[in-house]
Design a protein around this motif. Structure first.
Motif, mmCIF file in Angstrom:
data_model
loop_
_atom_site.group_PDB
_atom_site.id
_atom_site.type_symbol
_atom_site.label_atom_id
_atom_site.label_comp_id
_atom_site.label_asym_id
_atom_site.label_seq_id
_atom_site.Cartn_x
_atom_site.Cartn_y
_atom_site.Cartn_z
ATOM 1 N N UNK A 71 -1.639 -81.612 -10.335
ATOM 2 C CA UNK A 71 -1.392 -81.746 -8.900
ATOM 3 C C UNK A 71 -1.532 -83.195 -8.464
ATOM 4 N N UNK A 72 -0.834 -83.537 -7.370
ATOM 5 C CA UNK A 72 -1.068 -84.799 -6.688
ATOM 6 C C UNK A 72 -2.286 -84.641 -5.781
ATOM 7 N N UNK A 73 -2.582 -85.644 -4.965
ATOM 8 C CA UNK A 73 -3.725 -85.546 -4.056
ATOM 9 C C UNK A 73 -3.498 -84.412 -3.061
ATOM 10 N N UNK A 74 -4.555 -83.732 -2.634
ATOM 11 C CA UNK A 74 -4.393 -82.592 -1.727
ATOM 12 C C UNK A 74 -4.058 -83.050 -0.315
ATOM 13 N N UNK A 75 -3.176 -82.301 0.356
ATOM 14 C CA UNK A 75 -2.895 -82.640 1.753
ATOM 15 C C UNK A 75 -2.709 -81.395 2.613
ATOM 16 N N UNK A 76 -3.167 -80.235 2.131
ATOM 17 C CA UNK A 76 -3.040 -79.031 2.935
ATOM 18 C C UNK A 76 -3.776 -77.871 2.320
ATOM 19 N N UNK A 77 -3.756 -76.751 3.052
ATOM 20 C CA UNK A 77 -4.383 -75.519 2.603
ATOM 21 C C UNK A 77 -3.333 -74.428 2.458
ATOM 22 N N UNK A 78 -3.561 -73.541 1.506
ATOM 23 C CA UNK A 78 -2.706 -72.371 1.319
ATOM 24 C C UNK A 78 -3.580 -71.134 1.411
ATOM 25 N N UNK A 79 -3.124 -70.139 2.192
ATOM 26 C CA UNK A 79 -3.911 -68.931 2.402
ATOM 27 C C UNK A 79 -3.121 -67.713 1.941
ATOM 28 N N UNK A 80 -3.791 -66.811 1.263
ATOM 29 C CA UNK A 80 -3.193 -65.533 0.894
ATOM 30 C C UNK A 80 -4.152 -64.419 1.314
ATOM 31 N N UNK A 81 -3.579 -63.261 1.657
ATOM 32 C CA UNK A 81 -4.374 -62.137 2.144
ATOM 33 C C UNK A 81 -4.113 -60.916 1.280
ATOM 34 N N UNK A 82 -5.185 -60.273 0.823
ATOM 35 C CA UNK A 82 -5.099 -59.031 0.074
ATOM 36 C C UNK A 82 -5.797 -57.933 0.863
ATOM 37 N N UNK A 83 -5.234 -56.743 0.821
ATOM 38 C CA UNK A 83 -5.788 -55.589 1.529
ATOM 39 C C UNK A 83 -6.332 -54.586 0.520
ATOM 40 N N UNK A 84 -7.534 -54.090 0.793
ATOM 41 C CA UNK A 84 -8.178 -53.140 -0.110
ATOM 42 C C UNK A 84 -8.667 -51.919 0.670
ATOM 43 N N UNK A 85 -8.716 -50.806 -0.027
ATOM 44 C CA UNK A 85 -9.321 -49.614 0.570
ATOM 45 C C UNK A 85 -10.810 -49.873 0.742
ATOM 46 N N UNK A 86 -11.324 -49.581 1.944
ATOM 47 C CA UNK A 86 -12.718 -49.889 2.243
ATOM 48 C C UNK A 86 -13.600 -48.673 2.055
ATOM 49 N N UNK A 87 -14.909 -48.928 2.007
ATOM 50 C CA UNK A 87 -15.890 -47.874 1.814
ATOM 51 C C UNK A 87 -16.855 -47.851 2.990
ATOM 52 N N UNK A 88 -17.756 -46.878 2.966
ATOM 53 C CA UNK A 88 -18.820 -46.774 3.966
ATOM 54 C C UNK A 88 -18.286 -46.692 5.384
ATOM 55 N N UNK A 89 -17.160 -46.009 5.566
ATOM 56 C CA UNK A 89 -16.644 -45.800 6.909
ATOM 57 C C UNK A 89 -15.711 -46.874 7.411
#
Length: 236
Positions: A71-89
């Motif tokens: 990679x070159x020098x960093x100049x930003x952020x990348x976001x990813x979202x994962x969805x999971x089945x939840x527990x405890x209500x």
């Protein structure tokens, strides 16, 4: 880093064999161990810019591969979202992964920037995690966490899945050691967690100052700048 410097490369795998390639040239195969502390295949690799590729085999057949590019020098952020089945209500659980990237969206693995989070009312932060053994920031009460090896994760409970929930994530991003570049970016993104219909209404104005907390002296952030004497915008 000086070209030719030997770097220890580990590849964790549950496959029979892993073959490593440096810029298309095979460096041979290795077998991961079976014990908890020996599950990696390993090579000493003479560093050079480009890419390394790990290819995994089972029963002599290729089943997957993974490529990592310099990679070159960093100049930003990348976001990813994962969805999971939840527990405890809980009805829904989300995991938001944040990582530093360069101008070509290539993952930059050395980022340790402080990442700030603001969640809408229908989201409940369960934990901010980065995997660092040295991180002492409270993981469920703080609104920030440093990246560790370029990554961080937010674990969130969605209390109202049918509502318009969002998160705003921000950070000052750049090569912290100023070895690759003196470019500085302020990355702020608002991301829909549930229904994105009203996302455009979540306008964020980004202001900054140099060594001053006086809001009256702050400037609107419009583009990348260099951390030199004075501030000069530059093309990304």
């Amino acid at each position: 880093m000086k070209e030719g410097t030997l770097i220890l490369v580990w590849v964790y795998s549950n496959l029979d064999e892993v073959e490593l390639f440096l810029n298309g040239k095979s460096l041979g195969r290795d077998r991961p161990g079976k014990q908890a502390q020996e599950m990696q295949a390993e090579w000493f690799v003479p560093w050079q810019a480009g890419s390394i590729k790990a290819v995994g085999y089972r029963d002599g057949k290729k089943v997957l591969e993974k490529v990592v590019t310099t990679a070159n020098s960093p100049d930003g952020l990348k976001h990813t979202i994962d969805t999971y089945s939840a527990e405890n209500g809980f009805r829904t659980a989300k995991v938001i992964t944040t990582e530093t990237v360069d101008d070509k969206d290539t993952f930059y693995p050395y980022g340790s920037h402080k990442i700030y989070y603001h969640f809408s009312d229908g989201l409940k932060l369960k934990a901010l995690e980065n995997g660092s053994p040295y991180e002492h920031t409270n993981r469920d009460k703080s609104n920030y966490r440093h990246l560790f090896m370029g990554k961080n994760r937010a674990f969130v409970e969605v209390k109202y899945p049918d509502a318009h929930e969002f998160v705003t994530i921000g950070a000052i991003v750049g090569d912290e050691a100023l070895r690759l570049s003196n470019k500085v970016a302020i990355d702020v993104q608002t991301i829909a967690i549930t229904n994105p219909t009203n996302l455009s209404s979540q306008h964020v104005e980004v202001l900054y100052s140099i060594n001053s907390a006086d809001k009256g002296k702050m400037n609107p952030y419009l583009c990348l700048f260099r951390s030199t004497k004075g501030i000069r915008c530059m093309p990304k």
